[in-house]
Design a protein around this motif. Structure first.
Motif: not given
Length: 644
Positions: A493-499
């Motif tokens: 998931s981009w949202q959770t991993e792009s952090v």
RNA sequence: GGCGGCGUAGCUCAGUCGGUCAGAGCACACGGCUCAUACCCGUGGAGUCGGCGGUUCGAGUCCGCCCGCCGCUACCA
């Protein structure tokens, strides 16, 4: 699929008269990249591609091979599907226009438009070839009025046929208004302007049926007619949604984002198709984007010219040049095809610049970064992801900027821009390593600081792989694998991993293994030699040469080809026989310059119709700075003399 | 012919409303580093911003003309 509106992206359906080439690959690859990106961002995605199988030409091609048409299209559809699989393209649906689900919907469109008066009966006039059962546009027909099909060349008939027409003329104003009210609807901008200009000159009604040649979608209630190819083909985007039977599914999918090459943008996707939808009462597409072509010498590359590589062959070449594993070479090609093109514009294809880009971006910048970092992790941190020293605000912020930048580039279809964004991080990380010099820190006994630096770089690489996953699904999975991450970026998931700082300290990394080995001069030399052996050299035999029939001809008459700047139409005597030639010499010679002169002509070249004039041979000329300089005999010789 | 666009470092191109806009990447040269796939990092050259005029305190950035190139101008999946 839930009830939320999906990101529905399409490619054109490809004409099954030949195998996939680099143009269709580009469109399909771009769609794949966008689909994967949206999927990672958590959107429901539906990626549609397919094949166009109802054209009369397809039927004819099958007959020429003595094959049942259905079997012929089946085989080609399979070939497309296999090519996409090889290129790591994962579509959700593959529609074929011979499928009942499509045929039904086309007929339904026709019925509805007949009912509301947008389709009416009229007379279609045109040049018709009985043998080919094909109509030709006036612009394709030369003054000889012979069939433009080089293998046919039979006399054409001017026929009038009762056909159905679509009242396209009624939709100009509505289209213009829609374009004006939705500035992002058509892209790129300069092509939108072409569409506006096209519509403003006035739209004409469009014939949508033809006499039934024994292949195609029958007109409801009139089996002697079939739906004309464009009307049929465009509807695939809607028929794949299940409309009108499965309205639930239709509503989740429609409207779609359409991607296509520029050649079918203006007239078909941005004009005819939206008008058809308006007529039936369906919403127009969400976005329509027409990309440029890969060119060779400024011209559209094509398979027939043999100047652009086949996509699968190019991947094989990259694998051979570099020694990379085939699946990684495929991903490298995906990267290069996107990175080397300003997506809306034409780009010049060059193997050399692909190789340079491969070396500089993939081998040196990204590949070597991973390699050098893992190497240090083994040296200075026992092969485990170390503890971060402190929150690296600078890199974390850069990551945020890039994340937002990618979203912006994706929205504008600037796919090369997406990759440029990601390389800001790749470059920053290489530089960061140099600034921090963990090897010095370690030598000076500052082990924890050295390890902290390594953590930051590993984390940065993890993010790059995440962001690159839509472009290089396999290569980025390898990167995460080497980082000791147990999942694949494409499925993340981009949202959770792009952090920043998601990477878990303590996990074991793998031994570094070059993903993209450099392409070296030596490897290239060996490859070239091998190719030379395999394909035979550029030498031709005397037998090859003897196939050419070259004669001295005398120019009897010359005149410009109307509406062209470079072409002259020549009437020449090749020794008791007159021929018409179309020659691209008007920039260098006027008609008076050449009348009466002796020239050299290749007389057994397959005739071709150029700008409506059939050319029955080729004049030989030297090319100087793109301009033609005539070849002539040293002294006058009998007309028709052989050249050897 | 009509409409639209382009012409900026050797190459590919950025340059939003006119004033650190004369830039990036590649290539090239020199220097640094040595963890790494002879990689990476830094520094540099300087290009009449196609030409000529004009508007302006000031123009790649606006206007006019000229030269060169390209796209679109209906049935090409």
């Amino acid at each position: 699929m839930g009830s939320e509106k999906a990101y529905y992206i399409t490619t054109p359906i490809y004409y099954v008269n030949s195998s996939p080439h680099i143009g269709s690959t580009l469109t399909t690859l771009a769609a794949d990249m966008l689909a994967r990106y949206q999927r990672m961002r958590g959107r429901k995605v539906w990626f549609l591609t397919g094949t166009d199988e109802n054209a009369i030409k397809v039927h004819r091609a099958a007959q020429e091979r003595g094959m049942p048409t259905q079997q012929f299209v089946d085989e080609l559809a399979t070939e497309f599907q296999q090519a996409w699989k090889t290129m790591h393209i994962e579509y959700d649906d593959f529609i074929r226009t011979t499928e009942p689900r499509h045929v039904r919907v086309v007929q339904e469109f026709f019925r509805r438009m007949l009912q509301n008066g947008d389709i009416y009966k009229g007379i279609y006039e045109g040049w018709y070839c009985v043998s080919d059962e094909t109509f030709f546009a006036p612009s394709d027909v030369g003054e000889d009025r012979l069939c433009p099909n080089a293998e046919c060349r039979r006399p054409l008939q001017w026929v009038q046929e009762e056909d159905y027409f679509f009242r396209l003329s009624a939709y100009g104003d509505r289209l213009l208004r829609y374009i004006e009210e939705h500035p992002d609807w058509l892209e790129p901008e300069f092509r939108k302007n072409e569409v506006i200009a096209f519509i403003k000159q006035g739209l004409r009604d469009q014939s949508v049926t033809r006499a039934n040649p024994g292949w195609g979608i029958p007109v409801p209630g009139e089996p002697d007619k079939v739906i004309y190819v464009w009307f049929d083909a465009l509807i695939n985007y809607v028929s794949a949604t299940g409309w009108p039977e499965d309205m639930g599914r239709y509503q989740q999918l429609w409207p779609a984002v359409h991607l296509m090459g520029k050649e079918i943008f203006v007239r078909f996707h941005a004009t005819l198709w939206p008008a058809m939808l308006m007529s039936v009462g369906l919403p127009v597409p969400e976005r329509i984007f027409g990309h440029g072509w890969w060119t060779i010498g400024g011209e559209k590359g094509s398979k027939s010219k043999g100047n652009l590589p086949h996509p699968v062959q190019l991947a094989k070449d990259i694998a051979t040049w570099s020694g990379a594993e085939f699946d990684l070479a495929v991903d490298a090609e995906r990267y290069l095809l996107i990175r080397e093109m300003q997506f809306g514009l034409d780009s010049e294809f060059s193997e050399e610049s692909f190789r340079k880009r491969y070396n500089s971006d993939l081998a040196n910048d990204l590949g070597n970064l991973l390699n050098r970092t893992l190497n240090m992790v083994w040296r200075y941190a026992q092969g485990r992801v170390p503890q971060p020293l402190e929150h690296n605000a600078e890199l974390a912020q850069l990551a945020e900027h890039i994340d937002r930048g990618i979203a912006e580039e994706v929205y504008r279809f600037r796919l090369n821009g997406v990759l440029e964004q990601i390389w800001r991080m790749v470059s920053r990380l290489n530089k960061y390593l140099d600034e921090q010099a963990p090897w010095s820190l370690y030598r000076n006994g500052e082990v924890e600081r050295a390890q902290g630096v390594l953590y930051d770089v590993l984390e940065g690489i993890r993010l790059c792989a995440l962001w690159l996953a839509p472009t290089m699904p396999v290569a980025t999975a390898r990167i995460w694998e080497q980082l000791g991450i147990g999942t694949q970026p494409v499925q993340a998931s981009w949202q959770t991993e792009s952090v920043w700082a998601r990477l878990q300290p303590g996990t074991s990394v793998q031994q570094p293994q070059p993903l993209f080995p450099r392409i070296t001069e030596e490897a290239l030399t060996v490859t070239t030699e091998k190719e030379t052996e395999m394909e035979g050299s550029n030498w031709i035999t005397i037998q090859d040469f003897q196939k050419l029939e070259i004669k001295i001809a005398e120019v009897k008459w010359a005149e410009p080809v109307p509406n062209t700047s470079k072409l002259l139409k020549l009437t020449v005597d090749i020794g008791g026989e007159e021929r018409t030639l179309v020659a691209g010499i008007a920039e260098t010679y006027s008609p008076q310059d050449v009348i009466g002169r002796q020239i050299v002509v290749l007389t057994n070249l397959q005739p071709a119709t150029i700008r409506g004039v059939q050319s029955q041979g080729m004049l030989l000329a030297a090319e100087v700075d793109g301009k033609a300089i005539l070849l002539t005999p040293d002294k006058p010789v009998p007309v028709g003399s052989k050249v050897r």
